[in-house]
Design a protein around this motif. Sequence first.
Motif, short mmCIF file in Angstrom:
data_model
loop_
_atom_site.label_atom_id
_atom_site.label_comp_id
_atom_site.label_asym_id
_atom_site.label_seq_id
_atom_site.Cartn_x
_atom_site.Cartn_y
_atom_site.Cartn_z
N PHE A 4 -31.45 32.04 -20.52
CA PHE A 4 -32.46 31.32 -20.04
C PHE A 4 -34.04 30.97 -21.20
N LEU A 5 -34.21 29.41 -21.03
CA LEU A 5 -35.57 29.00 -21.43
C LEU A 5 -36.97 29.93 -21.54
N ASP A 6 -36.47 28.94 -20.24
CA ASP A 6 -37.82 30.15 -19.70
C ASP A 6 -37.50 30.74 -18.29
N PRO A 7 -37.38 31.83 -18.53
CA PRO A 7 -36.62 32.71 -18.12
C PRO A 7 -37.61 33.49 -16.71
N MET A 8 -39.18 33.16 -16.77
CA MET A 8 -40.23 33.65 -15.83
C MET A 8 -40.12 32.62 -15.09
N TRP A 9 -39.03 31.62 -14.73
CA TRP A 9 -38.52 31.23 -13.53
C TRP A 9 -37.92 31.86 -12.41
N LEU A 10 -37.08 32.65 -13.32
CA LEU A 10 -36.54 33.15 -12.16
C LEU A 10 -36.80 34.79 -11.33
N LEU A 11 -38.75 34.93 -11.49
CA LEU A 11 -39.01 35.66 -10.53
C LEU A 11 -39.14 35.03 -9.16
N ALA A 12 -39.32 33.57 -9.33
CA ALA A 12 -38.71 32.97 -8.29
C ALA A 12 -37.44 33.31 -7.52
N LEU A 13 -36.50 33.80 -7.43
CA LEU A 13 -35.21 33.86 -6.83
C LEU A 13 -35.58 35.18 -6.12
N ILE A 14 -36.95 35.91 -5.62
CA ILE A 14 -37.51 37.10 -5.21
C ILE A 14 -37.65 36.68 -4.15
N PRO A 15 -38.71 35.61 -3.64
CA PRO A 15 -38.24 35.05 -2.19
C PRO A 15 -36.91 34.47 -1.91
N VAL A 16 -36.43 34.44 -2.74
CA VAL A 16 -34.96 33.74 -2.07
C VAL A 16 -34.01 34.56 -1.26
N LEU A 17 -34.25 35.76 -2.23
CA LEU A 17 -33.47 37.11 -1.72
C LEU A 17 -34.18 37.83 -0.95
N ALA A 18 -35.27 37.79 -0.27
CA ALA A 18 -36.33 37.71 0.65
C ALA A 18 -35.72 37.43 1.60
N LEU A 19 -35.20 35.88 1.30
CA LEU A 19 -35.06 34.89 2.79
C LEU A 19 -33.49 34.74 2.96
N ALA A 20 -32.91 35.73 2.19
CA ALA A 20 -31.14 36.07 2.96
C ALA A 20 -31.43 36.92 3.02
N GLY A 21 -31.73 38.40 2.45
CA GLY A 21 -32.05 39.38 3.35
C GLY A 21 -32.50 39.13 5.25
N ALA A 22 -33.29 38.30 4.40
CA ALA A 22 -33.89 38.77 6.53
C ALA A 22 -33.26 37.57 7.46
N TYR A 23 -32.31 36.71 6.39
CA TYR A 23 -30.81 36.04 7.67
C TYR A 23 -30.06 36.99 8.30
N ALA A 24 -29.31 37.22 7.25
CA ALA A 24 -28.76 38.69 7.41
C ALA A 24 -29.40 39.27 8.43
N ALA A 25 -30.28 40.60 8.13
CA ALA A 25 -30.39 41.48 9.07
C ALA A 25 -31.33 41.06 10.42
N ARG A 26 -31.33 39.63 10.33
CA ARG A 26 -31.33 38.86 12.09
C ARG A 26 -30.59 38.78 12.52
N HIS A 27 -28.90 38.54 11.73
CA HIS A 27 -27.94 38.86 12.18
C HIS A 27 -27.31 40.23 13.30
N LEU A 28 -27.62 40.92 12.05
CA LEU A 28 -26.82 42.31 11.92
C LEU A 28 -27.79 42.58 13.51
N LEU A 29 -29.34 42.64 13.61
CA LEU A 29 -29.84 42.84 15.00
C LEU A 29 -29.66 41.99 15.89
N ARG A 30 -29.42 41.20 15.55
CA ARG A 30 -28.57 40.44 16.87
C ARG A 30 -26.88 41.12 17.07
N ARG A 31 -26.56 41.03 17.06
CA ARG A 31 -24.81 41.80 16.87
C ARG A 31 -25.44 42.98 17.38
#
Length: 319
Positions: A4-31
């Motif tokens: 990666f030529l501008d790797p600092m942008w990879l920090l933006a994956l943190i909120p994306v991972l958080a969103l994915a985690g929230a979606y998975a947690a919500r699904h498990l909670l409903r189940r």
Amino acid sequence: MIRFLDPMWLLALIPVLALAGAYAARHLLRRFRRDTALPFSNLELLRSLVPRGLGWRRHVAAGLFLAGLFSLVTALARPSMEVDEPLERATIILAIDVSLSMQADDVEPTRMEAAQQAAKQFVQELPASYNLGLVSFAKSANVLVSPGKDRAAVNDAIDALELAEATATGEAVFTSLDAIKAVPGAGAEGPPPARIVLLSDGYRTYGRAIEDAAAAAVEANVPVTTIAFGTDAGMVDIAGQLQRVPVDRQALAELAETTGGFFYEAASAAELTQVYQDMGSSIGHKRVPREVSQWFAGAALLLGLGAGVLSLLWTSRLP
């Protein structure tokens, strides 16, 4: 391998991972809530009352949406892949005399300015694929610009030349040969095809003999083209005394003849093209990063469109 030529942008994956985690947690909670609810005594009646759900399809649109976000963040980080790029190794060295005699004005406006103009014209005419380096010489010879493709650096160095004492013509050739040897092999065999263009006016007064330099150039198979500036009537003020500074045409002509180059007194642009017309080529390769951000940006667009289309088809709403 991707880097990666501008790797600092990879920090933006943190909120994306958080969103994915929230979606998975919500699904498990409903189940979990569904599994722990009071059991219905008549399952057949329950199935008839509750419409058939989307099942696994409910997660497809969300998965595509999250994958699109991952791809978009990756594109922002400017991913690149190492590729082999052809590299022309053919090299020309400009060697310019900056001895005090070059301030003589028997050539308008002065020998030095005339040499600078001729050198810059040569730079302009030289094919962009060739390597070009610059050497200046007076009592010693110095590589001002190592051989490369940067023409602006050579022009700037030509404009910045400063006069100094003595004339080490032989050293200029030896230093130019060393600069040529330093050109990277880049996987190609043997030394690169090369030429030296030496612009001077006076007699050698310092350093190794021109004859020795000519022999070294012949051994290296590097022709030396020489361009003489000035007349026999040239005069220059050195330390408050006027001194005659005639041109050593014979030495310059012999250097060119011995090495297989050309000798000129007033070289035109057309004449200077002879310097490199028969030089040939030597292609090596260098590893360079090639950005592939557009691939990931395109993937993000397709994934986002896919998520939208499937969500509208199955739920009549966007994800």
